[in-house]
Design a protein around this motif. Structure first.
Motif, PDB file in Angstrom:
ATOM      1  N   ASP A 100      -0.503 -12.833  -5.466  1.00  0.00           N
ATOM      2  CA  ASP A 100      -0.298 -12.225  -6.790  1.00  0.00           C
ATOM      3  C   ASP A 100      -0.576 -10.723  -6.741  1.00  0.00           C
ATOM      4  O   ASP A 100       0.126  -9.927  -7.383  1.00  0.00           O
ATOM      5  CB  ASP A 100      -1.212 -12.880  -7.837  1.00  0.00           C
ATOM      6  CG  ASP A 100      -0.667 -14.208  -8.338  1.00  0.00           C
ATOM      7  OD1 ASP A 100       0.543 -14.467  -8.173  1.00  0.00           O
ATOM      8  OD2 ASP A 100      -1.446 -14.985  -8.901  1.00  0.00           O
ATOM      9  N   SER A 101      -1.607 -10.343  -5.994  1.00  0.00           N
ATOM     10  CA  SER A 101      -1.950  -8.930  -5.878  1.00  0.00           C
ATOM     11  C   SER A 101      -0.935  -8.171  -5.032  1.00  0.00           C
ATOM     12  O   SER A 101      -0.472  -7.084  -5.411  1.00  0.00           O
ATOM     13  CB  SER A 101      -3.348  -8.782  -5.275  1.00  0.00           C
ATOM     14  OG  SER A 101      -3.669  -7.426  -5.039  1.00  0.00           O
ATOM     15  N   LEU A 102      -0.534  -8.743  -3.904  1.00  0.00           N
ATOM     16  CA  LEU A 102       0.341  -8.045  -2.966  1.00  0.00           C
ATOM     17  C   LEU A 102       1.769  -7.892  -3.471  1.00  0.00           C
ATOM     18  O   LEU A 102       2.535  -7.115  -2.908  1.00  0.00           O
ATOM     19  CB  LEU A 102       0.337  -8.769  -1.620  1.00  0.00           C
ATOM     20  CG  LEU A 102      -0.951  -8.638  -0.809  1.00  0.00           C
ATOM     21  CD1 LEU A 102      -0.915  -9.547   0.411  1.00  0.00           C
ATOM     22  CD2 LEU A 102      -1.200  -7.191  -0.396  1.00  0.00           C
ATOM     23  N   ARG A 103       2.135  -8.592  -4.519  1.00  0.00           N
ATOM     24  CA  ARG A 103       3.455  -8.376  -5.117  1.00  0.00           C
ATOM     25  C   ARG A 103       3.619  -6.937  -5.585  1.00  0.00           C
ATOM     26  O   ARG A 103       4.731  -6.441  -5.749  1.00  0.00           O
ATOM     27  CB  ARG A 103       3.666  -9.308  -6.304  1.00  0.00           C
ATOM     28  CG  ARG A 103       3.953 -10.740  -5.932  1.00  0.00           C
ATOM     29  CD  ARG A 103       4.349 -11.540  -7.155  1.00  0.00           C
ATOM     30  NE  ARG A 103       3.377 -11.435  -8.234  1.00  0.00           N
ATOM     31  CZ  ARG A 103       3.517 -11.979  -9.433  1.00  0.00           C
ATOM     32  NH1 ARG A 103       4.615 -12.659  -9.720  1.00  0.00           N
ATOM     33  NH2 ARG A 103       2.576 -11.842 -10.352  1.00  0.00           N
ATOM     34  N   ASN A 104       2.488  -6.267  -5.823  1.00  0.00           N
ATOM     35  CA  ASN A 104       2.510  -4.882  -6.319  1.00  0.00           C
ATOM     36  C   ASN A 104       2.278  -3.857  -5.210  1.00  0.00           C
ATOM     37  O   ASN A 104       2.023  -2.683  -5.497  1.00  0.00           O
ATOM     38  CB  ASN A 104       1.448  -4.711  -7.407  1.00  0.00           C
ATOM     39  CG  ASN A 104       1.680  -5.638  -8.585  1.00  0.00           C
ATOM     40  OD1 ASN A 104       2.795  -5.737  -9.094  1.00  0.00           O
ATOM     41  ND2 ASN A 104       0.629  -6.334  -9.016  1.00  0.00           N
ATOM     42  N   SER A 105       2.366  -4.291  -3.957  1.00  0.00           N
ATOM     43  CA  SER A 105       2.148  -3.380  -2.833  1.00  0.00           C
ATOM     44  C   SER A 105       3.217  -2.295  -2.798  1.00  0.00           C
ATOM     45  O   SER A 105       4.398  -2.539  -3.091  1.00  0.00           O
ATOM     46  CB  SER A 105       2.163  -4.165  -1.517  1.00  0.00           C
ATOM     47  OG  SER A 105       2.055  -3.285  -0.412  1.00  0.00           O
ATOM     48  N   THR A 106       2.805  -1.100  -2.390  1.00  0.00           N
ATOM     49  CA  THR A 106       3.764  -0.003  -2.235  1.00  0.00           C
ATOM     50  C   THR A 106       4.568  -0.131  -0.937  1.00  0.00           C
ATOM     51  O   THR A 106       5.519   0.629  -0.738  1.00  0.00           O
ATOM     52  CB  THR A 106       3.045   1.364  -2.238  1.00  0.00           C
ATOM     53  OG1 THR A 106       2.017   1.358  -1.238  1.00  0.00           O
ATOM     54  CG2 THR A 106       2.428   1.645  -3.605  1.00  0.00           C
ATOM     55  N   TYR A 107       4.177  -1.068  -0.058  1.00  0.00           N
ATOM     56  CA  TYR A 107       5.010  -1.342   1.115  1.00  0.00           C
ATOM     57  C   TYR A 107       6.019  -2.392   0.681  1.00  0.00           C
ATOM     58  O   TYR A 107       5.733  -3.590   0.632  1.00  0.00           O
ATOM     59  CB  TYR A 107       4.158  -1.825   2.287  1.00  0.00           C
ATOM     60  CG  TYR A 107       4.972  -1.965   3.558  1.00  0.00           C
ATOM     61  CD1 TYR A 107       5.662  -0.872   4.079  1.00  0.00           C
ATOM     62  CD2 TYR A 107       5.063  -3.177   4.226  1.00  0.00           C
ATOM     63  CE1 TYR A 107       6.421  -0.990   5.236  1.00  0.00           C
ATOM     64  CE2 TYR A 107       5.816  -3.295   5.388  1.00  0.00           C
ATOM     65  CZ  TYR A 107       6.499  -2.188   5.884  1.00  0.00           C
ATOM     66  OH  TYR A 107       7.259  -2.305   7.027  1.00  0.00           O
ATOM     67  N   LEU A 108       7.217  -1.952   0.350  1.00  0.00           N
ATOM     68  CA  LEU A 108       8.195  -2.809  -0.304  1.00  0.00           C
ATOM     69  C   LEU A 108       8.623  -4.024   0.524  1.00  0.00           C
ATOM     70  O   LEU A 108       8.839  -5.095  -0.050  1.00  0.00           O
ATOM     71  CB  LEU A 108       9.412  -1.983  -0.720  1.00  0.00           C
ATOM     72  CG  LEU A 108       9.135  -0.879  -1.754  1.00  0.00           C
ATOM     73  CD1 LEU A 108      10.444  -0.246  -2.219  1.00  0.00           C
ATOM     74  CD2 LEU A 108       8.355  -1.426  -2.943  1.00  0.00           C
ATOM     75  N   PRO A 109       8.756  -3.922   1.847  1.00  0.00           N
ATOM     76  CA  PRO A 109       9.087  -5.141   2.603  1.00  0.00           C
ATOM     77  C   PRO A 109       8.048  -6.244   2.420  1.00  0.00           C
ATOM     78  O   PRO A 109       8.386  -7.429   2.389  1.00  0.00           O
ATOM     79  CB  PRO A 109       9.140  -4.654   4.049  1.00  0.00           C
ATOM     80  CG  PRO A 109       9.513  -3.205   3.939  1.00  0.00           C
ATOM     81  CD  PRO A 109       8.789  -2.727   2.712  1.00  0.00           C
ATOM     82  N   GLY A 154      -1.973   2.405  -1.817  1.00  0.00           N
ATOM     83  CA  GLY A 154      -1.368   1.410  -2.696  1.00  0.00           C
ATOM     84  C   GLY A 154      -0.764   0.230  -1.962  1.00  0.00           C
ATOM     85  O   GLY A 154      -0.168  -0.654  -2.584  1.00  0.00           O
ATOM     86  N   ILE A 155      -0.902   0.208  -0.644  1.00  0.00           N
ATOM     87  CA  ILE A 155      -0.379  -0.922   0.134  1.00  0.00           C
ATOM     88  C   ILE A 155      -1.187  -2.172  -0.171  1.00  0.00           C
ATOM     89  O   ILE A 155      -0.643  -3.283  -0.273  1.00  0.00           O
ATOM     90  CB  ILE A 155      -0.411  -0.589   1.635  1.00  0.00           C
ATOM     91  CG1 ILE A 155       0.600   0.526   1.941  1.00  0.00           C
ATOM     92  CG2 ILE A 155      -0.120  -1.836   2.475  1.00  0.00           C
ATOM     93  CD1 ILE A 155       0.534   1.045   3.366  1.00  0.00           C
ATOM     94  N   LEU A 156      -2.477  -1.993  -0.335  1.00  0.00           N
ATOM     95  CA  LEU A 156      -3.369  -3.077  -0.741  1.00  0.00           C
ATOM     96  C   LEU A 156      -3.819  -2.760  -2.168  1.00  0.00           C
ATOM     97  O   LEU A 156      -4.702  -1.931  -2.377  1.00  0.00           O
ATOM     98  CB  LEU A 156      -4.568  -3.157   0.201  1.00  0.00           C
ATOM     99  CG  LEU A 156      -5.472  -4.372   0.090  1.00  0.00           C
ATOM    100  CD1 LEU A 156      -4.722  -5.650   0.466  1.00  0.00           C
ATOM    101  CD2 LEU A 156      -6.701  -4.205   0.981  1.00  0.00           C
ATOM    102  N   PRO A 157      -3.205  -3.396  -3.173  1.00  0.00           N
ATOM    103  CA  PRO A 157      -3.465  -3.007  -4.558  1.00  0.00           C
ATOM    104  C   PRO A 157      -4.899  -3.249  -5.028  1.00  0.00           C
ATOM    105  O   PRO A 157      -5.405  -2.503  -5.867  1.00  0.00           O
ATOM    106  CB  PRO A 157      -2.486  -3.878  -5.356  1.00  0.00           C
ATOM    107  CG  PRO A 157      -1.399  -4.215  -4.389  1.00  0.00           C
ATOM    108  CD  PRO A 157      -2.101  -4.359  -3.073  1.00  0.00           C
ATOM    109  N   ASP A 158      -5.568  -4.279  -4.508  1.00  0.00           N
ATOM    110  CA  ASP A 158      -6.916  -4.626  -4.965  1.00  0.00           C
ATOM    111  C   ASP A 158      -7.840  -4.826  -3.775  1.00  0.00           C
ATOM    112  O   ASP A 158      -7.425  -5.385  -2.753  1.00  0.00           O
ATOM    113  CB  ASP A 158      -6.884  -5.927  -5.783  1.00  0.00           C
ATOM    114  CG  ASP A 158      -6.022  -5.808  -7.027  1.00  0.00           C
ATOM    115  OD1 ASP A 158      -6.407  -5.054  -7.940  1.00  0.00           O
ATOM    116  OD2 ASP A 158      -4.965  -6.468  -7.081  1.00  0.00           O
ATOM    117  N   PRO A 159      -9.107  -4.409  -3.903  1.00  0.00           N
ATOM    118  CA  PRO A 159     -10.055  -4.633  -2.809  1.00  0.00           C
ATOM    119  C   PRO A 159     -10.363  -6.118  -2.646  1.00  0.00           C
ATOM    120  O   PRO A 159     -10.265  -6.904  -3.596  1.00  0.00           O
ATOM    121  CB  PRO A 159     -11.294  -3.853  -3.253  1.00  0.00           C
ATOM    122  CG  PRO A 159     -11.180  -3.752  -4.736  1.00  0.00           C
ATOM    123  CD  PRO A 159      -9.713  -3.690  -5.036  1.00  0.00           C
ATOM    124  N   SER A 160     -10.767  -6.489  -1.462  1.00  0.00           N
ATOM    125  CA  SER A 160     -11.055  -7.892  -1.179  1.00  0.00           C
ATOM    126  C   SER A 160     -12.168  -8.439  -2.057  1.00  0.00           C
ATOM    127  O   SER A 160     -12.131  -9.611  -2.458  1.00  0.00           O
ATOM    128  CB  SER A 160     -11.428  -8.051   0.305  1.00  0.00           C
ATOM    129  OG  SER A 160     -10.313  -7.778   1.124  1.00  0.00           O
TER     130      SER A 160
END
Length: 271
Positions: A122-131, A196-202
């Protein structure tokens, strides 16, 4: 915030941290898929034979999507990345590399992993790495069925017979330290967050995950070594960390020897 449309757009200082992130995601799926595939033919029912085979195939397919992105960043191939590494170069959490154990153990591991996977995706859907963001959209369409399957078996074992409840409880107690490492921070996580590749911290994702696990376990009266203090969930057992840094178990050494055998015999083989 800048978006990265493909591997060629990623700055040099981000390539290694991004590769490590992708390897962690891929290795989790790859290793869990391998262990779950071992239930094919020996699961409790014929339906579960089919289900385990399908889920394992999905997980290995998801791993391939991530490995393809690592390959693009490192000028390698998915096969080389999947099979041509030392055990210390794999980045999965120890939870997924444990031997499949009995059925209750497999179900316990699945409930931990699938809930965590859903939070992370759910978080990674918003990653700035589009692939990566695009791959997540595809993966989630399949993962929703995995979560439904794991939830159904958790309910069935927890509310079935005294024996099924006991076996499930024992497995959960055994796996909690491994499960709490699901959100072990990635190497150079702060750099990935800034980009922004990782939108939220672990740490944030771990709290979200526990927010889904705790009410479910409370309702089913299952082992729950978690205390709620103010707005935080605080584990009362120590997380078994190290998987993201390449520290693995004897179970994984055994599995690695099996799963890389063909590649080591013929490096030109494809999977």
């Amino acid at each position: 915030m800048e978006e990265f449309t493909d591997a060629s757009m990623v700055p040099l200082d981000l390539k290694q941290p991004l590769s490590n992130l992708l390897l962690s995601l891929a290795d989790d799926e790859f290793i869990l898929g391998y262990w779950d595939s071992e239930w094919t033919g020996v699961a409790p029912t014929l339906e579960e034979d089919v289900a385990c085979s399908s889920i394992a195939q999905d997980e290995i397919g998801h791993a391939r999507l991530f490995y393809q992105e690592v390959a693009a960043l490192t000028n390698s191939t998915p096969d080389q990345i999947a099979y041509n590494r030392k055990t210390s170069e794999y980045r999965q959490v120890q939870l997924v590399e444990r031997h499949r154990g009995n059925w209750a153990f497999t179900c316990a591991r699945r409930i931990f992993y699938e809930a965590a996977d859903q939070v992370r995706l759910d978080s990674l859907r918003n990653s700035t790495y589009l692939p990566l963001a695009q791959a997540i959209s595809k993966i989630q369409r399949e993962e929703v069925y995995h979560q439904m399957h794991s939830n159904a078996w958790l309910q069935r074992l927890a509310t079935g017979t005294p024996e099924s409840y006991q076996l499930l409880s024992e497995a959960l107690q055994q796996l909690w330290p491994d499960a709490l490492a699901l959100f072990e921070p990635f190497p150079a996580e702060d750099i990935l967050q800034t980009a922004g590749i990782l939108p939220d911290p672990s740490a944030t994702l771990e709290q979200r995950w526990l927010g889904t696990i705790v009410p479910l376990f409370e309702r089913l009266q299952l082992p729950l070594p978690i205390q709620k203090t103010t707005d935080l969930f605080q584990p009362t057992v120590v997380a078994r960390l190290g998987g993201r840094q390449g520290q693995h178990t004897a179970d994984f050494t055994e599995l690695w020897d099996q799963m890389t055998m063909v590649y080591r015999l013929d490096p030109q083989a494809s999977w």
